[in-house]
Design a protein around this motif. Sequence first.
Motif, PDB file in Angstrom:
ATOM      1  N   LEU A  30      76.048 -75.975 -28.965  1.00 33.87           N
ATOM      2  CA  LEU A  30      76.626 -76.804 -30.007  1.00 33.87           C
ATOM      3  C   LEU A  30      75.917 -78.147 -29.974  1.00 33.87           C
ATOM      4  N   TYR A  31      75.162 -78.426 -31.033  1.00 33.37           N
ATOM      5  CA  TYR A  31      74.390 -79.664 -31.121  1.00 33.37           C
ATOM      6  C   TYR A  31      73.493 -79.856 -29.902  1.00 33.37           C
ATOM      7  N   GLY A  32      72.879 -78.749 -29.471  1.00 34.52           N
ATOM      8  CA  GLY A  32      71.932 -78.804 -28.362  1.00 34.52           C
ATOM      9  C   GLY A  32      72.543 -78.799 -26.976  1.00 34.52           C
ATOM     10  N   LYS A  33      73.868 -78.725 -26.888  1.00 29.54           N
ATOM     11  CA  LYS A  33      74.537 -78.691 -25.590  1.00 29.54           C
ATOM     12  C   LYS A  33      75.221 -77.345 -25.402  1.00 29.54           C
ATOM     13  N   LYS A  81      76.477 -68.058 -39.166  1.00 36.52           N
ATOM     14  CA  LYS A  81      76.616 -69.361 -39.805  1.00 36.52           C
ATOM     15  C   LYS A  81      77.811 -69.297 -40.756  1.00 36.52           C
TER      16      LYS A  81
END
Length: 156
Positions: A112-115, A141
């Motif tokens: 999620l958002y790169g984490k 998506k």
Amino acid sequence: MSDRLKIGAAAPQFQLTDDAGRDFLLSQLRGHRVIVYFYPAAMTPGCTKQACDFTESLDSLQAHGYTVIGISPDKPEKLAKFRERDHLTITLLSDPDKSVMKEWGAFGEKMLYGKKVTGVIRSTFVVDEEGKIEHAWYNVKATGHVAKLRRDLGLD
């Protein structure tokens, strides 16, 4: 995270509460094709878009023999507000302890958002008339998913 469901496997059975506080059993729909989708949170932008897309396609999906069920960890009261606010006509079910999500492989680690986080994995399944998994899509998506699902099922 539990294992992902395999095509041809028996769909895990469940009993959950709908937005009106009634019990809902997946086994009630034996003999019908069912689209079961898992989403993180009612009344958020992406989940609202996805639920509205399913509602807008519901007549066509039903004409092709499909019932649509959306499942989130939200309480039935919040789902009732979601239904009313967005004029939803699909079945909305509450899985507050995420036990059904875990059994279907729709809860676990995701990006999620790169984490890397632990949460609901936006997923969609088609269950056939005999209660077997016909299709399984993970990490879908929110926007455009229903159109892709319709194409994948040959409905467009």
